[in-house]
Design a protein around this motif. Structure first.
Motif, PDB file in Angstrom:
ATOM      1  N   GLU A   1     -29.300  18.798 -28.318  1.00  0.00           N
ATOM      2  CA  GLU A   1     -29.301  19.872 -27.326  1.00  0.00           C
ATOM      3  C   GLU A   1     -30.110  21.071 -27.804  1.00  0.00           C
ATOM      4  OE1 GLU A   1     -26.078  23.003 -25.442  1.00  0.00           O
ATOM      5  OE2 GLU A   1     -25.354  21.158 -26.373  1.00  0.00           O
ATOM      6  N   LEU A   2     -31.077  21.481 -26.982  1.00  0.00           N
ATOM      7  CA  LEU A   2     -31.924  22.628 -27.281  1.00  0.00           C
ATOM      8  C   LEU A   2     -31.872  23.585 -26.100  1.00  0.00           C
ATOM      9  CD1 LEU A   2     -34.166  24.119 -28.901  1.00  0.00           C
ATOM     10  CD2 LEU A   2     -35.813  22.583 -27.819  1.00  0.00           C
ATOM     11  N   ASP A   3     -31.839  24.864 -26.385  1.00  0.00           N
ATOM     12  CA  ASP A   3     -31.955  25.872 -25.328  1.00  0.00           C
ATOM     13  C   ASP A   3     -33.438  25.992 -25.008  1.00  0.00           C
ATOM     14  OD1 ASP A   3     -32.110  28.049 -23.662  1.00  0.00           O
ATOM     15  OD2 ASP A   3     -31.248  29.474 -25.093  1.00  0.00           O
ATOM     16  N   TRP A   4     -33.865  25.416 -23.904  1.00  0.00           N
ATOM     17  CA  TRP A   4     -35.271  25.375 -23.532  1.00  0.00           C
ATOM     18  C   TRP A   4     -35.806  26.717 -23.053  1.00  0.00           C
ATOM     19  CZ3 TRP A   4     -38.502  21.718 -25.020  1.00  0.00           C
ATOM     20  CH2 TRP A   4     -37.944  20.521 -25.486  1.00  0.00           C
ATOM     21  N   THR A   5     -34.959  27.725 -23.011  1.00  0.00           N
ATOM     22  CA  THR A   5     -35.426  29.080 -22.685  1.00  0.00           C
ATOM     23  C   THR A   5     -35.512  29.941 -23.939  1.00  0.00           C
ATOM     24  OG1 THR A   5     -33.168  29.861 -22.230  1.00  0.00           O
ATOM     25  CG2 THR A   5     -34.434  28.975 -20.365  1.00  0.00           C
TER      26      THR A   5
ATOM     27  N   ALA B   1     -48.404  20.109 -19.221  1.00  0.00           N
ATOM     28  CA  ALA B   1     -47.515  19.690 -20.301  1.00  0.00           C
ATOM     29  C   ALA B   1     -46.319  19.002 -19.643  1.00  0.00           C
ATOM     30  CB  ALA B   1     -47.055  20.891 -21.108  1.00  0.00           C
ATOM     31  N   VAL B   2     -45.727  18.040 -20.351  1.00  0.00           N
ATOM     32  CA  VAL B   2     -44.621  17.271 -19.776  1.00  0.00           C
ATOM     33  C   VAL B   2     -43.469  17.180 -20.777  1.00  0.00           C
ATOM     34  CG1 VAL B   2     -43.926  15.049 -18.771  1.00  0.00           C
ATOM     35  CG2 VAL B   2     -46.264  15.872 -18.454  1.00  0.00           C
ATOM     36  N   LEU B   3     -42.260  17.367 -20.258  1.00  0.00           N
ATOM     37  CA  LEU B   3     -41.037  17.115 -21.018  1.00  0.00           C
ATOM     38  C   LEU B   3     -40.346  15.932 -20.357  1.00  0.00           C
ATOM     39  CD1 LEU B   3     -39.569  20.732 -21.436  1.00  0.00           C
ATOM     40  CD2 LEU B   3     -41.170  19.516 -22.938  1.00  0.00           C
ATOM     41  N   LEU B   4     -40.187  14.844 -21.098  1.00  0.00           N
ATOM     42  CA  LEU B   4     -39.467  13.666 -20.621  1.00  0.00           C
ATOM     43  C   LEU B   4     -38.076  13.723 -21.239  1.00  0.00           C
ATOM     44  CD1 LEU B   4     -42.293  11.061 -21.338  1.00  0.00           C
ATOM     45  CD2 LEU B   4     -41.726  12.061 -19.122  1.00  0.00           C
ATOM     46  N   ASN B   5     -37.110  14.181 -20.473  1.00  0.00           N
ATOM     47  CA  ASN B   5     -35.761  14.402 -20.994  1.00  0.00           C
ATOM     48  C   ASN B   5     -34.855  13.229 -20.633  1.00  0.00           C
ATOM     49  OD1 ASN B   5     -32.818  15.652 -20.165  1.00  0.00           O
ATOM     50  ND2 ASN B   5     -33.614  16.420 -22.099  1.00  0.00           N
ATOM     51  N   PHE B   6     -34.417  12.481 -21.660  1.00  0.00           N
ATOM     52  CA  PHE B   6     -33.487  11.368 -21.455  1.00  0.00           C
ATOM     53  C   PHE B   6     -32.063  11.897 -21.527  1.00  0.00           C
ATOM     54  CE2 PHE B   6     -37.315   9.173 -22.468  1.00  0.00           C
ATOM     55  CZ  PHE B   6     -37.219   7.945 -21.829  1.00  0.00           C
ATOM     56  N   TRP B   7     -31.281  11.607 -20.514  1.00  0.00           N
ATOM     57  CA  TRP B   7     -29.932  12.154 -20.407  1.00  0.00           C
ATOM     58  C   TRP B   7     -29.030  11.161 -19.673  1.00  0.00           C
ATOM     59  CZ3 TRP B   7     -27.571  13.179 -15.641  1.00  0.00           C
ATOM     60  CH2 TRP B   7     -28.395  12.986 -14.527  1.00  0.00           C
ATOM     61  N   ALA B   8     -27.730  11.454 -19.716  1.00  0.00           N
ATOM     62  CA  ALA B   8     -26.728  10.713 -18.950  1.00  0.00           C
ATOM     63  C   ALA B   8     -25.621  11.694 -18.571  1.00  0.00           C
ATOM     64  CB  ALA B   8     -26.159   9.558 -19.764  1.00  0.00           C
TER      65      ALA B   8
ATOM     66  N   LEU C   1     -33.366  23.412 -19.132  1.00  0.00           N
ATOM     67  CA  LEU C   1     -34.572  22.669 -18.766  1.00  0.00           C
ATOM     68  C   LEU C   1     -35.063  23.114 -17.391  1.00  0.00           C
ATOM     69  CD1 LEU C   1     -33.579  19.120 -19.995  1.00  0.00           C
ATOM     70  CD2 LEU C   1     -35.651  20.320 -20.670  1.00  0.00           C
ATOM     71  N   GLN C   2     -34.125  23.271 -16.485  1.00  0.00           N
ATOM     72  CA  GLN C   2     -34.455  23.741 -15.133  1.00  0.00           C
ATOM     73  C   GLN C   2     -35.113  25.126 -15.206  1.00  0.00           C
ATOM     74  OE1 GLN C   2     -33.541  22.208 -11.937  1.00  0.00           O
ATOM     75  NE2 GLN C   2     -34.960  23.754 -11.197  1.00  0.00           N
TER      76      GLN C   2
ATOM     77  N   GLN D   1     -36.533  30.881 -28.142  1.00  0.00           N
ATOM     78  CA  GLN D   1     -37.763  31.092 -28.890  1.00  0.00           C
ATOM     79  C   GLN D   1     -38.323  29.788 -29.475  1.00  0.00           C
ATOM     80  OE1 GLN D   1     -37.376  33.831 -32.174  1.00  0.00           O
ATOM     81  NE2 GLN D   1     -39.541  34.378 -32.069  1.00  0.00           N
ATOM     82  N   ALA D   2     -37.462  28.950 -30.045  1.00  0.00           N
ATOM     83  CA  ALA D   2     -37.924  27.691 -30.647  1.00  0.00           C
ATOM     84  C   ALA D   2     -38.564  26.798 -29.587  1.00  0.00           C
ATOM     85  CB  ALA D   2     -36.766  26.964 -31.328  1.00  0.00           C
ATOM     86  N   ALA D   3     -37.930  26.688 -28.431  1.00  0.00           N
ATOM     87  CA  ALA D   3     -38.488  25.871 -27.350  1.00  0.00           C
ATOM     88  C   ALA D   3     -39.768  26.496 -26.814  1.00  0.00           C
ATOM     89  CB  ALA D   3     -37.463  25.713 -26.228  1.00  0.00           C
ATOM     90  N   GLY D   4     -39.815  27.814 -26.766  1.00  0.00           N
ATOM     91  CA  GLY D   4     -41.023  28.494 -26.303  1.00  0.00           C
ATOM     92  C   GLY D   4     -42.225  28.148 -27.159  1.00  0.00           C
TER      93      GLY D   4
END
Length: 175
Positions: free
Chosen positions: A159-163, A64-71, A84-85, A165-168
Motif C-alpha cells: 500500500e502506497l499513498d499515491w498522493t 504514464a500508466v499505473l497498472l494496479n492489481f487489487w481485490a 490512486l483515484q 511525496q514518494a509516489a510523486g
C-alpha cells in the motif's frame, strides 16, 4: 539446565529478530510498500474492463500508466484505491492513466466495490489471474508502472499513498 534454557531462548530471539528483519523491512521503517525495478513484457497485454472495452499497451502511448492489481477482499488494496483515484485526477488523463486490475473476482463484485467506493478509474478484469501470473504479481496490492513511451519501469508492492511525496517522485519519473 537454566543456562541451556537461556541459551535456547537467546537463539530463538536471535532467529526471530533476523527473520523479522528479513520478512518485515517495511514494518521497521514504517513504510507499507516496496519499490523495485520492473522489466516485464507488456506486448501480450489485453484485458477487458467492466464496460466491455479491451485495453492494450498501444492505447497508452504518450501517457504514464499505473497498472494496479487489487481485490476487494484485500484491505490494503481498499485503503490504497482512493489515493490512486486522486493521483489520476491530479495528473489528468492526458498525462497519467491508472488502470485498476481486479484479480480473479466476479465482474459484478469488482464493479460493486468500485461503485460503493466512488472509484471512477477503469476497472479491468483479470478473471483467471493470467495477467497477474504473467507479470509475477503475488502480493496485493501491486502496481506496475509504464513510462510515457510504454516501457516498464517499477513494481510497487504493498500500500502506497499515491498522493504523497514518494509516489510523486515515481510518477514524475514516468512522465
Amino acid at each position: 539446565m537454566f543456562s541451556a534454557l537461556r541459551s535456547r531462548r537467546s537463539l530463538v530471539q536471535a532467529a526471530l529478530a533476523t527473520l523479522g528483519a528479513a520478512v518485515l523491512p517495511q514494518a521497521v521503517s514504517g513504510e507499507a510498500y516496496q519499490v523495485s525495478p520492473w522489466g516485464g513484457p507488456v506486448d501480450a497485454f489485453a484485458l477487458v474492463d467492466t464496460t466491455g472495452k479491451t485495453w492494450r499497451p498501444a492505447d497508452f502511448r504518450g501517457r504514464a500508466v499505473l497498472l494496479n492489481f487489487w481485490a476487494s477482499w484485500c484491505e490494503p488494496c481498499r485503503a490504497e484505491m482512493p489515493s490512486l483515484q486522486q493521483a489520476a485526477a491530479l495528473q489528468g488523463a492526458d498525462k497519467l492513466l491508472v488502470l485498476a486490475i481486479n484479480f480473479k473476482e466476479k465482474p459484478a463484485s469488482a464493479l460493486q466495490f468500485a461503485q460503493q467506493a466512488g472509484i471512477m478509474l477503469p476497472v479491468l478484469l483479470d478473471v483467471d489471474g493470467q495477467a497477474a501470473r504473467q507479470w509475477g504479481v503475488r502480493i496485493f496490492p501491486t502496481t506496475l508502472t509504464l513510462d510515457r513511451r510504454g516501457r516498464p519501469r517499477h513494481r510497487v508492492q504493498g500500500e502506497l499513498d499515491w498522493t504523497g511525496q514518494a509516489a510523486g517522485k515515481l510518477i514524475a519519473s514516468l512522465l
